[in-house]
Scaffold this motif. Sequence first.
Motif, PDB file in Angstrom:
ATOM      1  N   SER C  28      -6.686 -26.151 -10.328  1.00 34.20           N
ATOM      2  CA  SER C  28      -6.688 -27.392 -11.633  1.00 34.20           C
ATOM      3  C   SER C  28      -6.450 -28.196 -10.951  1.00 34.20           C
ATOM      4  O   SER C  28      -6.764 -29.926 -10.489  1.00 34.20           O
ATOM      5  N   SER C  32      -8.676 -32.063 -11.381  1.00 34.39           N
ATOM      6  CA  SER C  32      -7.843 -33.465 -11.047  1.00 34.39           C
ATOM      7  C   SER C  32      -8.706 -34.449 -10.834  1.00 34.39           C
ATOM      8  O   SER C  32      -8.444 -35.690 -11.227  1.00 34.39           O
ATOM      9  N   ASP C 170      17.914 -32.069 -29.914  1.00 33.82           N
ATOM     10  CA  ASP C 170      16.295 -31.129 -30.235  1.00 33.82           C
ATOM     11  C   ASP C 170      15.439 -32.775 -29.512  1.00 33.82           C
ATOM     12  O   ASP C 170      14.698 -32.767 -30.455  1.00 33.82           O
ATOM     13  N   TRP C 172      12.981 -32.917 -27.218  1.00 37.92           N
ATOM     14  CA  TRP C 172      11.316 -32.558 -26.224  1.00 37.92           C
ATOM     15  C   TRP C 172      10.942 -34.577 -26.595  1.00 37.92           C
ATOM     16  O   TRP C 172      10.413 -34.545 -26.010  1.00 37.92           O
ATOM     17  N   TYR C 173      10.822 -34.814 -27.651  1.00 36.97           N
ATOM     18  CA  TYR C 173      10.043 -35.855 -27.256  1.00 36.97           C
ATOM     19  C   TYR C 173      10.071 -37.353 -26.489  1.00 36.97           C
ATOM     20  O   TYR C 173       9.423 -37.923 -26.521  1.00 36.97           O
ATOM     21  N   TRP C 176       7.946 -37.394 -23.980  1.00 34.42           N
ATOM     22  CA  TRP C 176       6.695 -38.318 -23.657  1.00 34.42           C
ATOM     23  C   TRP C 176       6.778 -40.155 -23.938  1.00 34.42           C
ATOM     24  O   TRP C 176       6.055 -40.725 -23.062  1.00 34.42           O
ATOM     25  N   PHE C 177       7.569 -40.427 -24.680  1.00 33.67           N
ATOM     26  CA  PHE C 177       8.201 -41.261 -24.908  1.00 33.67           C
ATOM     27  C   PHE C 177       7.852 -42.058 -22.767  1.00 33.67           C
ATOM     28  O   PHE C 177       8.082 -43.167 -22.231  1.00 33.67           O
ATOM     29  N   GLY C 180       4.367 -41.697 -21.089  1.00 32.05           N
ATOM     30  CA  GLY C 180       3.781 -42.793 -21.012  1.00 32.05           C
ATOM     31  C   GLY C 180       3.963 -44.003 -20.283  1.00 32.05           C
ATOM     32  O   GLY C 180       3.321 -45.138 -19.950  1.00 32.05           O
ATOM     33  N   ALA C 183       4.216 -43.484 -16.636  1.00 31.48           N
ATOM     34  CA  ALA C 183       2.422 -44.198 -16.823  1.00 31.48           C
ATOM     35  C   ALA C 183       2.285 -45.423 -16.550  1.00 31.48           C
ATOM     36  O   ALA C 183       1.444 -45.815 -15.511  1.00 31.48           O
ATOM     37  N   PHE C 184       2.367 -45.681 -17.320  1.00 30.44           N
ATOM     38  CA  PHE C 184       1.463 -46.774 -16.973  1.00 30.44           C
ATOM     39  C   PHE C 184       2.477 -48.367 -16.417  1.00 30.44           C
ATOM     40  O   PHE C 184       1.399 -48.837 -15.399  1.00 30.44           O
ATOM     41  N   THR C 189      -1.736 -42.936 -12.795  1.00 30.97           N
ATOM     42  CA  THR C 189      -2.784 -42.522 -12.807  1.00 30.97           C
ATOM     43  C   THR C 189      -3.675 -43.286 -12.879  1.00 30.97           C
ATOM     44  O   THR C 189      -4.485 -43.196 -11.815  1.00 30.97           O
ATOM     45  N   VAL C 190      -3.608 -44.535 -12.712  1.00 26.83           N
ATOM     46  CA  VAL C 190      -3.986 -45.881 -12.134  1.00 26.83           C
ATOM     47  C   VAL C 190      -3.698 -46.659 -10.910  1.00 26.83           C
ATOM     48  O   VAL C 190      -2.205 -46.966 -11.578  1.00 26.83           O
TER      49      VAL C 190
END
Lengths: 264, 323, 262
Positions: C28, C32, C170, C172-173, C176-177, C180, C183-184, C189-190
């Motif tokens: 995997s 990628s 709770d 979990w979300y 994600w913030f 993101g 990542a940015f 990622t880049v």
Amino acid sequence: MLTLLSKFVVVRWKSRTRYPVSFILGIVGQWVSYGLEFASMWIVLSSFELLGEWLPHQVMALYSLNLCCYAGGASIAYGASRSLPIMVKDGIIDELIIKPLNSLIYLMLSNISISYISHFTLGVFGVVLSWIIQGIHFSISNLLLLILFILSGSVIHASLMILSAIPSIKMVGNISLTAFYTQVREFMYYPLSIFSKPLQFLFTFIIPCAFISFYPTSLMFEISADNFTGGWIAFFSPVVATLLAVITLSVWKITIAAYQSSGN
Amino acid sequence: MEHIRVDSITKTYLVKQRASGVLQGVKSFFHPTYNTIDAVKNVSFSVKRGEIVGYIGPNGAGKSTTLKLLSGILVPSDGKCFVNGLEPYVHRKACALKMGVVFGQRTQLLWDLPVLDALDLQRHLYRVSKPAYHRNLDLLIELLDMSSFMNQPARQLSLGQKMRANLAMALIYEPEVLFLDEPTIGLDILAKDTIRRFLKTINKELATTIMLTTHDMGDVEALCSRLIFIDHGSLLYDGSLESFVHTYSSGYTLRVEFADTVITKVPDTEVVAQSGNRVDFHVKDHSIRPGSLLRYLTNSADIVDVAVVNNSIEDILRRLYRK
Amino acid sequence: MIRCLSIVKHAYRSNSAYRVNIVINIVSALSSLYIMIAIWNALYSKDISHTHPLEQTVTYTILQSAIFSAFHLYPGRRIAQSVYNGNIAIDLLRPVPLLGLHYAHELGNRLFRWVTLSIPTVIVASISYSILPPYSAACLLAFLVTSILGIALFSLFDCIVSYTAFWIVDNWYVNWFEGGIIAFFGGTTVPLWFYPKRLQGLLDALPFKYMSYSSIDIYLGNVDASGIFRVLYTQSFWILLFICIERIIWLQAKKKLVVNGG
């Protein structure tokens, strides 16, 4: 059957929206996560000129359509695929067999998920945006075509998800073949033409996931495919989707029959 | 009218032999050897419409396997079985509509779905007409005393409540036959009582044929007119409850409490139970008279108390299971 | 300390149960990488003259995904999870500081990934693609030091974010913030050198680029000596700041701890 589907969806909706703040924030969180990740990719794409033959907004269309189809497929298949490894152990399989309905359909319906609404809306947003940039008309025929591609792409995603999870029914020790599905999905976010020829062949004829987003998007944006097919191949998407669905159902039937005669 | 018919049904499992060591492991991957386990061997019986049959036997005897064959979950290796004239593993959907199945602890309820919603789903799944559904629903809520938890999701229910809800799920579409696998397991005495009374009522009102496996003799005594005893896959007894007790309970059991020395080896008797200083001696066929046995025992040891114990089904089974 | 080490060893061992999964994970990771590098090849083939040559971008991608993804420690998430399922009560009973306990667990898990995933992936990747060696011995040393600091920085940030679990059970979300944003702004990622000049100021002000981007930039020789020291200072600053914030929040959290059991 449609009433069953709507009942399950309503139930899932009721339970998820019991904590509305958490639900909304989850959606926004996924928008942020996928959105920012793609945004960083967008910056790179814009600072170069082309990715293969693809302009940045066309890559966005490709990415977004795949996201939509993934959302559609996962809504009906993800929950089911998660329960497959424990199906025999937890006796779920017995409960499925005694229902007066196709066991796979019931499994998928009872595990339906509405959490992918975030992916779906983001995908639609991306597709619409890319159409605006390209100047594609929002005519009835174009919209119907888009809906057709989303439906067939979703079925392909769902079938692949289930197919990759079926072996885990019999396998011992948590070996996850679903990782392969996840990897294949990663490939589909980007133009097939940038990958090697053997891979292009693989994703067209063997694991036909290029029909999810690559061929449809090539058609919609009239990008000449420098591989061995023309734009019309996208119209085979519904055919591929149906075929995969039939294969998935058949493999499922065989697996159940094997369980029924061996008992484990 | 024959409702269920089982014709010389056999179910054999092939269990792969585990290999020890790496070399054996590789060999077994290419040429696996199997052990055959006869879960059910040549079993035949038939059940009439409206009967309540108790299907008993030790663990691993083949009870659950038989139920799974009858409910269409498993396919027989040999022989056939019929429910209402159809083979359940062939005509799966048609049979499913007329059959209710409750497997002990396993639940048909979906985790966070309230009971009422789950029952409504059953209505659509089993194509129950609205008037029939409401009629059955009211009856079931009343008989099973479920009004207090109809709106609670499955994960919040106690074991007893889950069992009652599962029974409601199985009966809301008025099946002709009900298969129950250990329906009262883990429940307290009050809950067991409610369920037994419920099953008896359903059987009387709706003529539902009921076949249940159980380890609880209270279930058998309360419900079953007929008993089928299975062990190691073979059917050993099929008949009424009374003749079962009569057939298998020949002789008597003497319960003796010793003062200090405990004697267990007495000729022509069998020790069927022992706890501390108390020993149950079973004598078959009155080969020794109670008086003679008592005299023998009092001559050999000090006895504190003595009683003749009635042969309960449990005693019978304890002896039978030990064989 | 010895107790922590034994936890590391235990976490390491419990992962090696599923050998087939190791192969699957490597495949995997390699695929990628393949995807990303195929993208770079396609992009550069149309536009060869770019400030950073293809080899640097490819090397960045390989180092970023193969090493840093393996070493992203998430002790905070473990703590958040144990709050959610109530295990935190048990964790707090152990004679080891809570954060240390989860760090040790994470380290064991990640070490396992490092040995069985990152190292094989880097080896295969460097054979298949042209991975650049470190620009100099000094750069290599600086790379290693800043990497370790960067990993610490990342895990502290994740801790602080995950501590929201003490207030929003709770949560979990939140991940994600967090994902993101990192990542940015952090270049997972880049590489960040593609970002327009107007954004660079913002990127410098935020701590995210120092989590892994700066280290790889140093490795590639794009940063001079004074730049390296600036990175070290900035990393230390953010680490100290985060430690203070973490401790403050932890004290508040202990007061608020409601164990959600049953």
